[in-house]
Design a protein around this motif. Structure first.
Motif, PDB file in Angstrom:
ATOM      1  N   SER A   1      82.698  13.729  50.338  1.00 47.96           N
ATOM      2  CA  SER A   1      82.947  14.101  48.938  1.00 47.96           C
ATOM      3  C   SER A   1      82.443  13.045  47.960  1.00 47.96           C
ATOM      4  N   GLU A   2      81.986  11.924  48.487  1.00 45.15           N
ATOM      5  CA  GLU A   2      81.503  10.851  47.617  1.00 45.15           C
ATOM      6  C   GLU A   2      80.257  11.300  46.867  1.00 45.15           C
TER       7      GLU A   2
ATOM      8  N   ARG B   1      67.866  11.810  36.483  1.00 44.02           N
ATOM      9  CA  ARG B   1      69.041  11.286  37.190  1.00 44.02           C
ATOM     10  C   ARG B   1      70.017  12.427  37.489  1.00 44.02           C
ATOM     11  N   PHE B   2      70.532  12.427  38.728  1.00 42.61           N
ATOM     12  CA  PHE B   2      71.504  13.428  39.144  1.00 42.61           C
ATOM     13  C   PHE B   2      72.595  12.775  39.975  1.00 42.61           C
ATOM     14  N   GLU B   3      73.680  13.507  40.137  1.00 45.93           N
ATOM     15  CA  GLU B   3      74.759  13.132  41.055  1.00 45.93           C
ATOM     16  C   GLU B   3      75.110  14.362  41.871  1.00 45.93           C
ATOM     17  N   SER B   4      75.214  14.181  43.163  1.00 48.75           N
ATOM     18  CA  SER B   4      75.623  15.264  44.061  1.00 48.75           C
ATOM     19  C   SER B   4      76.496  14.656  45.145  1.00 48.75           C
ATOM     20  N   THR B   5      77.364  15.463  45.718  1.00 51.25           N
ATOM     21  CA  THR B   5      78.165  14.943  46.822  1.00 51.25           C
ATOM     22  C   THR B   5      77.283  14.805  48.063  1.00 51.25           C
ATOM     23  N   LEU B   6      77.684  13.917  48.933  1.00 47.73           N
ATOM     24  CA  LEU B   6      76.962  13.751  50.194  1.00 47.73           C
ATOM     25  C   LEU B   6      76.964  15.079  50.956  1.00 47.73           C
ATOM     26  N   HIS B   7      78.077  15.771  50.954  1.00 51.56           N
ATOM     27  CA  HIS B   7      78.183  17.068  51.619  1.00 51.56           C
ATOM     28  C   HIS B   7      77.120  18.033  51.101  1.00 51.56           C
ATOM     29  N   ASP B   8      76.984  18.131  49.782  1.00 55.24           N
ATOM     30  CA  ASP B   8      76.014  19.063  49.203  1.00 55.24           C
ATOM     31  C   ASP B   8      74.577  18.684  49.546  1.00 55.24           C
TER      32      ASP B   8
ATOM     33  N   MET C   1      84.233  16.658  59.931  1.00 54.71           N
ATOM     34  CA  MET C   1      83.027  17.070  59.239  1.00 54.71           C
ATOM     35  C   MET C   1      81.814  16.273  59.745  1.00 54.71           C
ATOM     36  N   LYS C   2      82.057  15.016  60.115  1.00 54.58           N
ATOM     37  CA  LYS C   2      80.957  14.194  60.635  1.00 54.58           C
ATOM     38  C   LYS C   2      80.341  14.852  61.863  1.00 54.58           C
ATOM     39  N   ALA C   3      81.189  15.300  62.784  1.00 58.29           N
ATOM     40  CA  ALA C   3      80.682  15.941  64.006  1.00 58.29           C
ATOM     41  C   ALA C   3      79.896  17.206  63.666  1.00 58.29           C
ATOM     42  N   HIS C   4      80.366  17.928  62.666  1.00 63.86           N
ATOM     43  CA  HIS C   4      79.690  19.153  62.240  1.00 63.86           C
ATOM     44  C   HIS C   4      78.273  18.848  61.751  1.00 63.86           C
ATOM     45  N   PHE C   5      78.128  17.839  60.883  1.00 68.92           N
ATOM     46  CA  PHE C   5      76.793  17.517  60.376  1.00 68.92           C
ATOM     47  C   PHE C   5      75.907  16.893  61.452  1.00 68.92           C
ATOM     48  N   LEU C   6      76.481  16.117  62.353  1.00 73.68           N
ATOM     49  CA  LEU C   6      75.676  15.608  63.469  1.00 73.68           C
ATOM     50  C   LEU C   6      75.098  16.773  64.264  1.00 73.68           C
ATOM     51  N   GLN C   7      75.912  17.773  64.511  1.00 73.12           N
ATOM     52  CA  GLN C   7      75.463  18.962  65.251  1.00 73.12           C
ATOM     53  C   GLN C   7      74.353  19.680  64.491  1.00 73.12           C
ATOM     54  N   LEU C   8      74.535  19.888  63.199  1.00 68.44           N
ATOM     55  CA  LEU C   8      73.526  20.600  62.411  1.00 68.44           C
ATOM     56  C   LEU C   8      72.207  19.834  62.346  1.00 68.44           C
ATOM     57  N   PHE C   9      72.292  18.523  62.216  1.00 70.29           N
ATOM     58  CA  PHE C   9      71.054  17.744  62.160  1.00 70.29           C
ATOM     59  C   PHE C   9      70.371  17.705  63.516  1.00 70.29           C
ATOM     60  N   ARG C  10      71.120  17.672  64.600  1.00 72.64           N
ATOM     61  CA  ARG C  10      70.494  17.750  65.932  1.00 72.64           C
ATOM     62  C   ARG C  10      69.733  19.075  66.071  1.00 72.64           C
ATOM     63  N   TYR C  11      70.392  20.149  65.667  1.00 75.35           N
ATOM     64  CA  TYR C  11      69.736  21.464  65.683  1.00 75.35           C
ATOM     65  C   TYR C  11      68.452  21.423  64.849  1.00 75.35           C
ATOM     66  N   ASN C  12      68.559  20.920  63.653  1.00 77.20           N
ATOM     67  CA  ASN C  12      67.436  20.834  62.730  1.00 77.20           C
ATOM     68  C   ASN C  12      66.250  20.109  63.374  1.00 77.20           C
ATOM     69  N   PHE C  13      66.513  18.975  63.979  1.00 79.85           N
ATOM     70  CA  PHE C  13      65.437  18.177  64.572  1.00 79.85           C
ATOM     71  C   PHE C  13      64.813  18.880  65.777  1.00 79.85           C
ATOM     72  N   VAL C  14      65.640  19.455  66.630  1.00 73.86           N
ATOM     73  CA  VAL C  14      65.117  20.134  67.820  1.00 73.86           C
ATOM     74  C   VAL C  14      64.232  21.310  67.421  1.00 73.86           C
ATOM     75  N   ILE C  15      64.667  22.094  66.466  1.00 75.98           N
ATOM     76  CA  ILE C  15      63.899  23.276  66.064  1.00 75.98           C
ATOM     77  C   ILE C  15      62.603  22.873  65.356  1.00 75.98           C
ATOM     78  N   ASN C  16      62.646  21.834  64.543  1.00 79.98           N
ATOM     79  CA  ASN C  16      61.400  21.351  63.930  1.00 79.98           C
ATOM     80  C   ASN C  16      60.396  20.959  65.002  1.00 79.98           C
ATOM     81  N   ARG C  17      60.877  20.246  66.024  1.00 83.24           N
ATOM     82  CA  ARG C  17      59.978  19.831  67.111  1.00 83.24           C
ATOM     83  C   ARG C  17      59.464  21.043  67.895  1.00 83.24           C
TER      84      ARG C  17
END
Length: 155
Positions: free
Chosen positions: A97-98, A109-116, A1-17
């Motif tokens: 899931s933390e 105050r809220f609680e959400s998973t890191l994934h969400d 899952m870490k690799a998946h989010f790294l990929q999505l955030f890279r996409y996010n940053f490139v497209i914003n730029r």
């Protein structure tokens, strides 16, 4: 899952730029587009400060608007902070899931998973980039492609 989010955030940053670059390249003045692009960047920093306060130097106001030069600097700083954070996560999926306990802008105050939270940020950026692309089109400018699949094909 870490690799998946790294990929999505890279996409996010490139497209914003890419959107910011298109804005600069066409030498246009669409204040609402800059407001939304600044907001996307600000939201990234606000959320990172909620997850890991020590990764953010200063928490911006969520709707603060920047000049293109200042936004470029802030995007780069946000990208560095987020990548440092994501790369620091262990490779085990359970970390996503933390529960993250945080306070929103209304001091609730809220609680959400890191994934969400991570998914929310990617989705939030996509939503506002679509609005920005619409603003470009309404002003006679063809926006750069912002779809994930186009980015994957270009890599």
């Amino acid at each position: 899952m870490k690799a998946h989010f790294l990929q999505l955030f890279r996409y996010n940053f490139v497209i914003n730029r890419k959107l910011l670059s298109a804005y600069n390249q066409h030498d246009i003045n669409i204040p609402e587009a800059m407001k939304l692009l600044s907001h996307v960047c600000n939201a990234q920093q606000v959320w990172l400060s909620r997850i890991r306060p020590n990764f953010v130097q200063a928490v911006p106001e969520i709707w603060e608007v920047y000049s293109t030069d200042e936004l470029t600097e802030r995007m780069e700083a946000s990208e560095r902070s987020w990548m440092r954070f994501l790369e620091s996560l262990p490779k085990i999926d359970e970390v996503f899931s933390e529960q993250v306990v945080y306070t929103n802008s209304k001091a609730e105050r809220f609680e959400s998973t890191l994934h969400d939270i991570l998914f929310h940020l990617i989705n939030h950026g996509t939503h506002h980039r679509a609005q920005i692309s619409t603003l470009f089109r309404q002003n006679g400018i063809t926006p750069p492609p912002t779809d994930y699949i186009f980015w994957v094909r270009e890599k």
